[in-house]
Write an enzyme that holds these catalytic residues in place. Structure first.
Site, PDB file in Angstrom:
ATOM      1  N   ASP A  34      -0.760  -1.184   6.791  1.00 36.34           N
ATOM      2  CA  ASP A  34       0.343  -0.050   6.636  1.00 36.34           C
ATOM      3  C   ASP A  34       0.942   0.032   7.768  1.00 36.34           C
ATOM      4  O   ASP A  34       0.633  -0.349   9.168  1.00 36.34           O
ATOM      5  CB  ASP A  34      -0.249   1.138   5.977  1.00 36.34           C
ATOM      6  CG  ASP A  34      -0.948   1.202   4.879  1.00 36.34           C
ATOM      7  OD1 ASP A  34      -0.539   0.354   3.825  1.00 36.34           O
ATOM      8  OD2 ASP A  34      -1.808   2.067   4.674  1.00 36.34           O
ATOM      9  N   LYS A  35       2.225   0.448   7.957  1.00 31.85           N
ATOM     10  CA  LYS A  35       3.005   0.728   9.061  1.00 31.85           C
ATOM     11  C   LYS A  35       2.381   1.359  10.106  1.00 31.85           C
ATOM     12  O   LYS A  35       2.312   1.129  11.259  1.00 31.85           O
ATOM     13  CB  LYS A  35       4.343   1.563   8.590  1.00 31.85           C
ATOM     14  CG  LYS A  35       5.118   1.929   9.969  1.00 31.85           C
ATOM     15  CD  LYS A  35       6.168   2.767   9.372  1.00 31.85           C
ATOM     16  CE  LYS A  35       6.882   3.305  10.767  1.00 31.85           C
ATOM     17  NZ  LYS A  35       8.184   4.277  10.093  1.00 31.85           N
TER      18      LYS A  35
END
Length: 304
Positions: free
Chosen positions: A138-139
């Protein structure tokens, strides 16, 4: 579009169509061939077939090879933290806050943009927006990622993920004090019925998901844990830890509203191990906790 015609010989009869085509040309990966079949670019005896079609003697196979797509993702010079690189694979330590690959409306500043400037040879299996990308984090999760520089390496690494032989260990800080020293969460994950942008533990349209965890350190209201993935579902650790009542600190989607202000979940992909696609040697890499993660740890220790 290039058209290739093949006639099935005696030694090929009974073989699956995707296997036949992937061995016909060295440059054709099985994954690529399967996508052509799904796109109805492959016909047998002038009929559309499925990937599991078994060839018969003298079958006339026609392959319509699509023209290469023009890559419209711009290469951007970045100071990437490369842990390992050879002709087949690249291991990069992604910083928190960086998106892995471009998406519509977000074509710049991603890891892929930086990879394209760093090296020109990336596998094309995942298309023009995700060249070389085998798996994602994820970011706001930091840590190690495998990148494939050709289709052979890509297929090997994906198969290892499917067969659950890749070592993936994450460090996380969660709300609450976990009393067990270790445990396993075996709970299927699928799309949330009401919120389609979120995942949840459910038996409806879900996939098996298994996370192993062990406690590294306990604090007054928090626990520092290591999570090892057996499967790799979207948001798996975040969803699983919430499911057992210990959501990740800072998680804006699955955590409590009142949490430590760290701009995203306290999660770091610290250990990554796999069998090298060409040498067959087991390689393992470890990235230390980033500064922002250590700052949160220090803040918790001061306040306990």
């Amino acid at each position: 579009m290039n058209i290739i015609e093949i006639q099935v010989s005696e030694e090929l009869k009974g073989e699956r169509i995707d296997k036949v085509l992937s061995t016909y040309e060295n440059d054709w990966s099985r994954t690529q061939v399967q996508q052509w079949i799904k796109d109805q670019l492959v016909k047998v005896n002038e009929k559309v077939i499925k990937t599991n079609y078994k060839c018969q003697l003298n079958d006339a196979i026609v392959v319509n090879i699509p023209d290469p797509e023009i890559l419209d993702v711009v290469a951007e010079e970045m100071n990437l933290d490369i842990y390992y690189e050879d002709a087949d694979v690249l291991i990069v330590n992604k910083p928190k806050g960086m998106v892995v690959h471009p998406a519509p409306g977000h074509l710049n500043g991603t890891l892929v943009n930086g990879l394209m400037a760093h090296c020109k040879d990336l596998s094309g299996i995942n298309g023009i927006l995700r060249p070389g990308i085998v798996h994602r984090i994820d970011k706001d999760t930091s840590g190690l990622l495998m990148v494939a520089k050709n289709d052979m390496a890509h297929e090997s690494l994906v198969n290892q993920l499917v067969n659950k032989t890749v070592t993936r260990k994450y460090k996380a800080i969660v709300h609450g004090v976990i009393l067990h020293d270790n445990g396993t969460i075996d709970a299927p994950i699928g799309r949330h019925k009401q919120d389609r942008q979120s995942m949840t533990v459910t038996n409806v349209s879900s996939k098996d998901a298994v996370t192993h965890f062990r406690v590294l350190e306990r604090f007054n209201d928090f626990t520092f844990v290591e999570c090892q993935l057996e499967t790799g579902r979207t948001h798996q650790i975040r969803v699983h830890m919430k499911y057992i009542g210990f959501p990740l600190v800072g998680d804006p989607k699955y955590g409590p509203k009142k949490t430590l202000d760290i701009n995203g979940q306290a999660l770091h992909a610290g250990v990554l191990g796999f069998i090298h696609p060409r040498s067959k040697e087991y390689l393992e890499f470890e990235a230390p906790l980033p500064t922002e993660f250590l700052d949160v740890m220090e803040q918790i220790k001061i306040n306990r």
